[in-house]
Write an enzyme that holds these catalytic residues in place. Structure first.
Site, PDB file in Angstrom:
ATOM      1  N   ASN A 172       9.691  25.589 -16.532  1.00 51.82           N
ATOM      2  CA  ASN A 172       9.740  24.956 -17.859  1.00 51.82           C
ATOM      3  C   ASN A 172       8.343  24.777 -18.449  1.00 51.82           C
ATOM      4  O   ASN A 172       8.163  24.069 -19.433  1.00 51.82           O
ATOM      5  CB  ASN A 172      10.444  23.595 -17.767  1.00 51.82           C
TER       6      ASN A 172
ATOM      7  N   ASP B 190      -0.985  16.235  -7.768  1.00 48.95           N
ATOM      8  CA  ASP B 190       0.179  15.355  -7.786  1.00 48.95           C
ATOM      9  C   ASP B 190       0.671  15.018  -6.386  1.00 48.95           C
ATOM     10  O   ASP B 190       0.234  15.613  -5.395  1.00 48.95           O
ATOM     11  CB  ASP B 190       1.319  15.976  -8.620  1.00 48.95           C
TER      12      ASP B 190
ATOM     13  N   HIS C  69       5.756  23.341 -16.922  1.00 48.30           N
ATOM     14  CA  HIS C  69       4.973  22.176 -16.473  1.00 48.30           C
ATOM     15  C   HIS C  69       3.726  22.628 -15.725  1.00 48.30           C
ATOM     16  O   HIS C  69       3.727  23.658 -15.045  1.00 48.30           O
ATOM     17  CB  HIS C  69       5.815  21.177 -15.665  1.00 48.30           C
TER      18      HIS C  69
ATOM     19  N   GLU D 239       5.768  17.308 -17.448  1.00 51.06           N
ATOM     20  CA  GLU D 239       7.002  18.012 -17.751  1.00 51.06           C
ATOM     21  C   GLU D 239       7.150  18.317 -19.245  1.00 51.06           C
ATOM     22  O   GLU D 239       6.620  17.600 -20.090  1.00 51.06           O
ATOM     23  CB  GLU D 239       8.206  17.170 -17.296  1.00 51.06           C
TER      24      GLU D 239
HETATM   25  C1  F6R Z   1       2.126  21.548  -7.555  1.00 49.61           C
HETATM   26  C2  F6R Z   1       2.335  21.421  -9.004  1.00 49.61           C
HETATM   27  C3  F6R Z   1       3.419  22.149  -9.695  1.00 49.61           C
HETATM   28  C4  F6R Z   1       3.622  23.587  -9.183  1.00 49.61           C
HETATM   29  C5  F6R Z   1       4.772  24.248  -9.932  1.00 49.61           C
HETATM   30  C6  F6R Z   1       5.068  25.648  -9.394  1.00 49.61           C
HETATM   31  O1  F6R Z   1       1.061  20.739  -7.141  1.00 49.61           O
HETATM   32  O2  F6R Z   1       1.643  20.673  -9.612  1.00 49.61           O
HETATM   33  O3  F6R Z   1       3.143  22.189 -11.076  1.00 49.61           O
HETATM   34  O4  F6R Z   1       2.448  24.309  -9.364  1.00 49.61           O
HETATM   35  O5  F6R Z   1       5.931  23.464  -9.820  1.00 49.61           O
HETATM   36  O6  F6R Z   1       5.536  25.552  -8.082  1.00 49.61           O
HETATM   37  P1  F6R Z   1       5.710  26.848  -7.173  1.00 49.61           P
HETATM   38  O7  F6R Z   1       4.352  27.391  -6.938  1.00 49.61           O
HETATM   39  O8  F6R Z   1       6.331  26.350  -5.900  1.00 49.61           O
HETATM   40  O9  F6R Z   1       6.576  27.786  -7.933  1.00 49.61           O
END
Ligand code: F6R
Length: 246
Positions: free
Chosen positions: A135, A67, A137, A142
């Site tokens: 959540n 992303d 994701h 989401e």
């Molecule tokens: C990042 C991504 C997100 C993160 C998730 C957890 O490329 O796609 O899904 O993996 O938000 O983020 P952290 O590791 O910062 O807790």
């Protein structure tokens, strides 16, 4: 799904780094799906070290990232392109022309279509690394009533904006939209490795452990449909979600 409980997050990351090296040794031009965020940072540090030691050669490897924030230039310190350069690509012998992070400044629908092209061109990724949102994701798919198969532009939920505010001066600076790989791209990878650590992830991870249910309210549960999905958590999180260590 395959659960591995390690004494701490560093050891979960070590396992992932070694698996990536194994894949690249077996297939020097492997395509790796990569994630950003805090969770995989130790994986990237270890890969940089292993590359420096000559234990792995990334010169033919291709990568595609999950992303990118919409509206951030690649040079913006919070863009995911910048993150990947700083955390990994600048420290390994990869050809940056073979690394793909969606263009946060392009027309968003075109950027999403181009991301899917990058995911599937020459075959789906050999490996996909994932973190998980509080959540549930994965990438920025989401939790909600529906999920998208294709890469798409997504409005980030307030909980994701709040969670990511720590990287910005304040929550008001967190982009409201992102370009994300869809569920199809994630599930198309030959193997998927999800890393999780920390109490904030417990509800999402509990949904993976509890039963066979798959729900759009916890997108990571769709990994239950994948034949080669690995969930790596540390003992502290395992305890919180009622999973035995080992
Ligand atoms: C990042 C991504 C997100 C993160 C998730 C957890 O490329 O796609 O899904 O993996 O938000 O983020 P952290 O590791 O910062 O807790």
């Amino acid at each position: 799904m395959n659960f591995t409980v390690s004494p701490d997050h560093a050891q979960s990351c070590e396992k992932v780094a070694l698996r990536i090296c194994e894949i690249v040794r077996q297939k020097p031009n492997a395509k790796l799906g990569l994630a950003t965020g805090s969770t995989p940072e130790p994986v990237y540090r270890r890969l940089a070290q292993l590359c420096k030691e000559g234990a792995v050669d990334f010169s033919h490897v291709r990568t595609v990232n999950l992303d990118e924030y919409w509206g951030l230039a690649p040079t913006h310190p919070q863009s995911y392109r910048y993150y990947m350069d700083q955390n990994l690509f600048n420290h390994i012998n990869i050809d940056k022309a073979n690394t793909y992070v969606a263009d946060g400044l392009a027309d968003p629908d075109r950027a999403a279509a181009a991301l899917d092209e990058a995911v599937f061109a020459g075959g789906a990724p050999d490996f996909q690394l994932l973190g998980i949102g509080g959540n549930g994701h994965i990438a920025f798919n989401e939790a909600g009533e529906r999920l998208s198969a294709d890469s798409h532009v997504v409005a980030l939920t307030q909980s994701t904006i709040d969670a990511n505010a720590r990287f910005f001066e304040n929550a008001g600076q967190v982009p409201r939209k992102a370009i994300t790989m869809g569920m199809k791209g994630i599930l198309a990878a030959a193997e998927v490795w999800l890393l999780a650590s920390g109490a904030a992830k417990q509800n999402a991870v509990r949904g993976l452990v509890e039963d066979g249910a798959v729900t759009t309210q916890n997108p990571a549960t769709f990994l239950k449909l994948h034949q080669n999905a690995h969930i790596l958590i540390d003992e502290a999180l395992a305890k919180l979600v009622g999973l035995q260590g080992g």
